[in-house]
Design an enzyme around this catalytic site. Structure first.
Site, short mmCIF file in Angstrom:
data_model
loop_
_atom_site.label_atom_id
_atom_site.label_comp_id
_atom_site.label_asym_id
_atom_site.label_seq_id
_atom_site.Cartn_x
_atom_site.Cartn_y
_atom_site.Cartn_z
N ASP A 1 25.68 -30.70 -0.60
CA ASP A 1 26.54 -31.37 -1.57
C ASP A 1 25.96 -32.76 -1.84
O ASP A 1 25.13 -33.26 -1.07
CB ASP A 1 27.95 -31.48 -1.00
CG ASP A 1 28.89 -32.28 -1.88
OD1 ASP A 1 28.90 -32.04 -3.09
OD2 ASP A 1 29.59 -33.15 -1.35
N ASP B 1 27.98 -35.96 -3.64
CA ASP B 1 28.93 -37.06 -3.41
C ASP B 1 29.56 -36.97 -2.03
O ASP B 1 30.05 -35.92 -1.62
CB ASP B 1 30.02 -37.05 -4.47
CG ASP B 1 29.52 -37.47 -5.83
OD1 ASP B 1 28.32 -37.77 -5.93
OD2 ASP B 1 30.31 -37.49 -6.79
#
Length: 243
Positions: free
Chosen positions: A66, A68
């Site tokens: 991922d 953020d």
């Protein structure tokens, strides 16, 4: 090395960029997303099974991170909203989405329409607020041989004067459960996939991802921590297992 090749003239009808294997090294994929609350998943592997899979990664396996609050320390859409002076309004929309009051697509539309991120705004933001990378991500990327082409993210569309117009709604990253659909595509080319991330949309990718590793180095989301078989607070923990 595997990588995801973007052909602007022939985007895949299923909403993601064409994933094209070009050789046989390990693959690291970056998946950016805007978070809402999805279904609970997280896979069926135990902590020990996921660790064993992590140790024994082969040239037919892939690792997905991922962005953020995992690779970078912040949620960039919130920081851009603050920079544009509309942080409170965007935060309110996010809370409505997280509570299930509005759909993912509606929330994404509303937040971007509030921010109206022109190309100049994004450029100014990037100059004054460069990404704050999480500690020790570079050794992980170096170890796995990451390619910068392996990135799935939302794409903003600007008008002729470079003002915000809309975003590409055909991409899975702009749709509910989009990461899971990306994993489905990637799994066609890899025996095993490990997803690493902080959020519930990362947790729900396994399956089709083989295993999920929860990451709490920047923010701890209790929902994810409680449902992840293996949860780490620092990328060094992953390196220690490899060593």
């Amino acid at each position: 090395m595997y990588y995801n090749q973007l052909d602007n003239a022939n985007k895949a009808r299923n909403g993601i960029r064409k994933y094209k294997p070009v050789s046989s090294d390990q693959s690291l994929v970056i998946v950016g997303y805007f978070q809402t609350m999805p279904q609970v998943r997280g896979g069926t592997l135990s902590r020990k099974q996921i660790q064993n899979l992590w140790i024994s990664l082969s040239n037919r396996d892939a690792v997905c991170f991922d962005v953020d609050s995992t690779i970078i320390r912040d949620e960039d859409i919130d920081r851009i909203a603050d920079f544009a002076g509309v942080g409170d309004r965007v935060s309110a929309v996010t809370k409505r989405a997280m509570s299930g009051e509005i759909s993912f697509s509606v929330a994404l539309h509303e937040r971007l329409n509030v921010i109206k991120p022109s190309r100049s705004l994004i450029s100014d933001y990037m100059q004054k607020h460069p990404p704050r990378y999480s500690q020790s991500i570079k050794p992980i990327a170096d170890y796995l041989g990451v390619s910068q082409d392996n990135v799935f993210c939302n794409e903003i569309i600007f008008d002729s004067e470079e003002n915000y117009q809309t975003f590409d709604e055909s991409l899975y990253t702009s749709q509910p459960h989009g990461k899971r659909r990306i994993m489905d595509e990637i799994s066609r080319y890899h025996n095993n996939i490990i997803m690493i991330g902080d959020g519930a949309t990362d947790l729900e990718t396994a399956p089709p991802a083989t295993g999920f590793i929860g990451y709490g180095g920047n923010v701890v989301r209790e929902f994810v921590k409680e449902n992840a078989s293996w949860y780490v607070y620092h990328f060094d923990e992953l390196l220690k297992v490899l060593n």
